[in-house]
Design a protein around this motif. Structure first.
Motif, short mmCIF file in Angstrom:
data_model
loop_
_atom_site.label_atom_id
_atom_site.label_comp_id
_atom_site.label_asym_id
_atom_site.label_seq_id
_atom_site.Cartn_x
_atom_site.Cartn_y
_atom_site.Cartn_z
N VAL A 1 34.68 26.54 41.43
CA VAL A 1 35.56 26.65 42.60
C VAL A 1 36.05 28.09 42.74
CG1 VAL A 1 37.90 26.04 43.39
CG2 VAL A 1 36.29 24.23 42.74
N VAL A 2 36.47 28.69 41.62
CA VAL A 2 36.97 30.07 41.66
C VAL A 2 35.86 31.03 42.11
CG1 VAL A 2 37.93 31.94 40.26
CG2 VAL A 2 38.74 29.61 39.94
N LEU A 3 34.65 30.77 41.63
CA LEU A 3 33.51 31.60 42.07
C LEU A 3 33.33 31.52 43.58
CD1 LEU A 3 30.55 30.91 39.61
CD2 LEU A 3 31.37 33.13 40.33
N LEU A 4 33.49 30.30 44.09
CA LEU A 4 33.21 30.06 45.52
C LEU A 4 34.30 30.58 46.45
CD1 LEU A 4 31.74 26.47 45.37
CD2 LEU A 4 30.71 28.39 46.57
N ILE A 5 35.54 30.65 45.94
CA ILE A 5 36.66 31.04 46.80
C ILE A 5 36.42 32.42 47.42
CG2 ILE A 5 39.08 31.81 46.71
CD1 ILE A 5 39.63 29.35 44.99
N GLN A 6 35.92 33.33 46.60
CA GLN A 6 35.66 34.68 47.09
C GLN A 6 34.67 34.66 48.27
OE1 GLN A 6 36.90 37.57 45.22
NE2 GLN A 6 36.36 38.70 47.07
N MET A 7 33.75 33.71 48.20
CA MET A 7 32.68 33.70 49.19
C MET A 7 33.05 32.94 50.46
SD MET A 7 28.81 32.54 48.54
CE MET A 7 28.98 30.86 49.09
N VAL A 8 33.48 31.69 50.31
CA VAL A 8 33.71 30.87 51.51
C VAL A 8 35.17 30.46 51.66
CG1 VAL A 8 31.38 29.94 51.66
CG2 VAL A 8 33.07 28.76 50.25
N MET B 1 33.51 41.49 51.50
CA MET B 1 34.46 42.37 50.82
C MET B 1 34.37 42.25 49.29
SD MET B 1 36.24 43.97 53.17
CE MET B 1 37.90 44.34 52.64
N VAL B 2 33.27 41.68 48.80
CA VAL B 2 33.14 41.50 47.34
C VAL B 2 32.83 42.86 46.70
CG1 VAL B 2 31.85 40.37 45.49
CG2 VAL B 2 32.30 39.14 47.61
N PRO B 3 33.75 43.38 45.86
CA PRO B 3 33.48 44.68 45.21
C PRO B 3 32.54 44.50 44.02
CG PRO B 3 35.66 43.86 44.57
CD PRO B 3 35.08 42.85 45.52
N ALA B 4 31.97 45.61 43.55
CA ALA B 4 31.02 45.55 42.43
C ALA B 4 31.69 44.95 41.19
CB ALA B 4 30.50 46.95 42.12
N SER B 5 32.99 45.27 40.98
CA SER B 5 33.71 44.75 39.80
C SER B 5 33.77 43.21 39.85
CB SER B 5 35.11 45.33 39.74
OG SER B 5 35.83 44.96 40.91
N GLU B 6 33.92 42.67 41.06
CA GLU B 6 33.99 41.22 41.21
C GLU B 6 32.65 40.56 40.87
OE1 GLU B 6 35.98 37.85 41.56
OE2 GLU B 6 36.88 39.83 41.69
N LEU B 7 31.56 41.30 41.15
CA LEU B 7 30.23 40.76 40.82
C LEU B 7 30.10 40.55 39.31
CD1 LEU B 7 27.85 42.81 43.16
CD2 LEU B 7 28.62 40.45 43.42
N TRP B 8 30.70 41.45 38.54
CA TRP B 8 30.65 41.31 37.08
C TRP B 8 31.39 40.05 36.65
CZ3 TRP B 8 27.33 43.36 34.03
CH2 TRP B 8 26.75 44.59 34.37
N ARG B 9 32.59 39.84 37.25
CA ARG B 9 33.36 38.65 36.91
C ARG B 9 32.55 37.38 37.25
NH1 ARG B 9 39.18 37.44 37.77
NH2 ARG B 9 39.29 39.08 39.31
N MET B 10 31.92 37.44 38.44
CA MET B 10 31.12 36.29 38.87
C MET B 10 29.95 36.04 37.92
SD MET B 10 31.06 37.04 42.96
CE MET B 10 31.04 35.50 43.79
N GLY B 11 29.32 37.14 37.49
CA GLY B 11 28.18 37.03 36.57
C GLY B 11 28.59 36.39 35.24
N VAL B 12 29.74 36.82 34.72
CA VAL B 12 30.23 36.28 33.44
C VAL B 12 30.56 34.78 33.60
CG1 VAL B 12 32.12 36.38 31.77
CG2 VAL B 12 31.06 38.49 32.57
N ALA C 1 40.26 22.78 44.42
CA ALA C 1 40.06 23.96 45.27
C ALA C 1 41.33 24.31 46.05
CB ALA C 1 38.90 23.71 46.23
N HIS C 2 41.97 23.30 46.64
CA HIS C 2 43.13 23.59 47.47
C HIS C 2 44.37 23.95 46.65
CE1 HIS C 2 40.49 21.89 50.46
NE2 HIS C 2 41.29 22.35 51.39
N ALA C 3 44.52 23.28 45.49
CA ALA C 3 45.69 23.54 44.65
C ALA C 3 45.68 24.97 44.10
CB ALA C 3 45.73 22.54 43.51
#
Lengths: 274, 250
Positions: free
Chosen positions: A189-196, A130-141, A48-50
């Motif tokens: 980890v990448v999914l979570l970075i956007q959130m927390v 600040m999660v845009p709709a486009s980011e939701l698609w990436r998260m879903g995939v 996560a940190h790296a």
């Protein structure tokens, strides 16, 4: 709370935040359970940190920082995995080095980016609002990839998480499945970075699963309960942070941390009675 | 010893670590219904020999054949029970789930355990006397029950050769006798090799004793003397006879 519910009906950014929370909670519950039972929280923290290094380089080159994060997370996960598998004694040192070097590289690259204006704090502590709709698609995939691979290889992952030595005896390709598991951790980890944010990732990856592990008998149920708990912490954190204007990511973590503490205390009391 | 075709053949085996030989010129045959005790001092290479039989190490020289196949080809024919459980006792898994992991590797398979796997696990648990524990978490098992779980897991691949590394290390004396009675039952359909330090106890059950200290020498079970043990361990030893209920009805 009513204020939050009213706002949820009208503000798209809150609806996006809640959907993002749902998507992240599922991945967190499933992959976090492996992190907890295999006791590799430190390793997940290192990944996560790296990741900040990859985000910084991508930002410097004018690319999407989340793509840099994704690439960097997978590379670091594979590097740590190879060190663990083939130079077992050096695992801690490798994690510590990648942890610090990745963050340092990220800070340097961001500082050297022309027209420096990136909000470093949003990478470190996330910004779920600040999660845009486009980011939701990436998260879903990403979510679908993670769940699909886990469903397909659930027996193999169980064997590697439960008893690595016996899995080797049975002829299972332990290095392959171990590295694949680390790649899934990297994706989560990448999914979570956007959130927390990357600093708080480790809490969301471990706390819901750690609580669930106290109440269930199988890994499958642990994953299901951890996913539900993650969703509840996300929703509660968002709702609690909305009216007073608190940082949402940090509030979510505080809710999860409080729930963990409460759960440990309750379990302790119940066990003392028996 | 019965006249029977060997399930295990080891020929001229040499092996060691970092250039230092640990096993030298091992020649060994184990019949398909033999019950053999593998004894020897600490560091004599007993567990290493097991790992060679399991295909986890490659010999420097010589060859190993299990039912005519290499160890890597014969994984389904070999059941393995480690000395200690190599998993965490608080892992969220039921007894049945842990036993099902023994079916892995037999054939490439995706998704979860099948009904066939669960039926096989139920059969294995019945055989080791743990049927009523199937739905319980492994954390609820005692040391002896855990050892039986490991045996049930090893039975999942329907082995012809069972390798047990000090299976009674964490079991009390009544449990020890009961476990060896179970092994004697299993011996009716498979060869068994058990690592032990307690020659006096295991000689009540086994057909042969294989003494390992760099090289391997086999004796009929009743023929191991204090002199043999002393020669193997390289220092004075005492033979202790256990009065167990091994001779009783099974």
């Amino acid at each position: 709370m009513l204020l939050f519910i009213d706002a949820l009906k009208t503000h798209a950014f809150l609806q996006h935040a809640l959907i993002a929370g749902l998507l992240v909670s599922v991945a967190c519950g499933v992959i976090g359970s492996y992190v907890v039972v295999k006791r590799i929280g430190y390793l997940a923290g290192g990944i996560a940190h790296a990741v900040l290094g990859g985000m910084g380089v991508a930002y410097f080159l004018g690319a999407d920082p989340m793509n840099g994060a994704l690439l960097c997370a997978v590379l670091v996960a594979l590097l740590i995995g190879v060190v663990k598998l083939y130079w077992g004694q050096q695992e801690d040192t490798a994690i510590g080095a990648l942890w610090a070097v990745g963050m340092a590289l990220g800070v340097v690259m961001i500082s050297q980016t022309p027209g420096y204006s990136v909000d470093l704090m949003s990478y470190l502590f996330g910004n779920i609002l600040m999660v845009p709709a486009s980011e939701l698609w990436r998260m879903g995939v990403l979510d679908l990839c993670i769940l699909g691979i886990v469903a397909l290889f659930q027996k193999q992952f169980l064997a590697v998480a439960f008893d690595e030595e016996f899995a080797r005896v049975r002829g299972l390709q332990v290095p392959f499945f171990y590295l694949l598991l680390l790649v899934l951790i990297a994706l989560t980890v990448v999914l979570l970075i956007q959130m927390v944010g990357l600093i708080l990732v480790i809490a969301m990856l471990t706390l819901p699963a750690a609580i669930a592990g106290q109440y269930v008998r199988t890994l499958g149920w642990m994953m299901a309960l951890a996913s539900l708990l993650g969703l509840a912490f996300n929703a509660a954190g968002l709702a609690l942070s909305y009216a007073p204007g608190l940082p949402a990511g940090a509030t979510i973590i505080l809710v999860a941390g409080s729930a963990y503490l409460l759960s440990v205390l309750i379990r302790g009391l119940v066990q003392r009675r028996h | 010893m019965r006249a029977e075709s060997p399930v295990l053949v080891v020929e001229n085996l040499d092996f060691g670590f970092e250039g230092r030989a640990l096993l030298e010129s091992i020649n060994w045959q184990v019949g398909s219904h033999e019950f053999v005790a593998l004894v020897g001092p600490n560091g004599s290479g007993k567990s290493t020999l097991f790992k060679l039989l399991l295909g986890l190490h490659r010999p420097w020289r010589g060859r190993i054949r299990i039912d005519g196949r290499t160890p890597a080809q014969a994984r389904d024919l070999v059941g393995y029970v480690p000395q200690f459980p190599t998993f965490s006792r608080d892992f969220p898994i039921t007894v049945e789930g842990a036993v099902c992991t023994g079916s892995l590797g037999s054939r490439p398979s995706l998704l979860g355990f099948t009904r066939r796997d669960r039926l096989a696990a139920a059969q294995a648990l019945r055989e080791v006397g743990l049927a009523e524990f199937a739905r319980r978490p492994i954390a609820h098992l005692s040391g002896g029950q855990l050892q039986r779980l490991l045996i049930a897991r090893a039975l999942m691949s329907r082995p012809r050769l069972m390798l047990l590394d000090e299976p009674t290390a964490n079991v009390d004396q009544p449990g020890e006798a009961s476990l060896f009675k179970l092994l004697r039952r299993l011996n009716e359909r498979m060869a068994i090799i058990v690592i032990s330090h307690d020659v006096g106890f295991v000689s009540e059950y086994v057909t042969r004793v294989a003494c390992l200290n760099r090289s391997l020498v086999c004796h009929p079970a009743g023929a191991v003397t204090a002199d043999d043990i002393e020669a193997m361990y390289g220092r004075p030893m005492h033979m202790v006879h256990h009065h167990t209920q091994a001779e009783g009805p099974h």
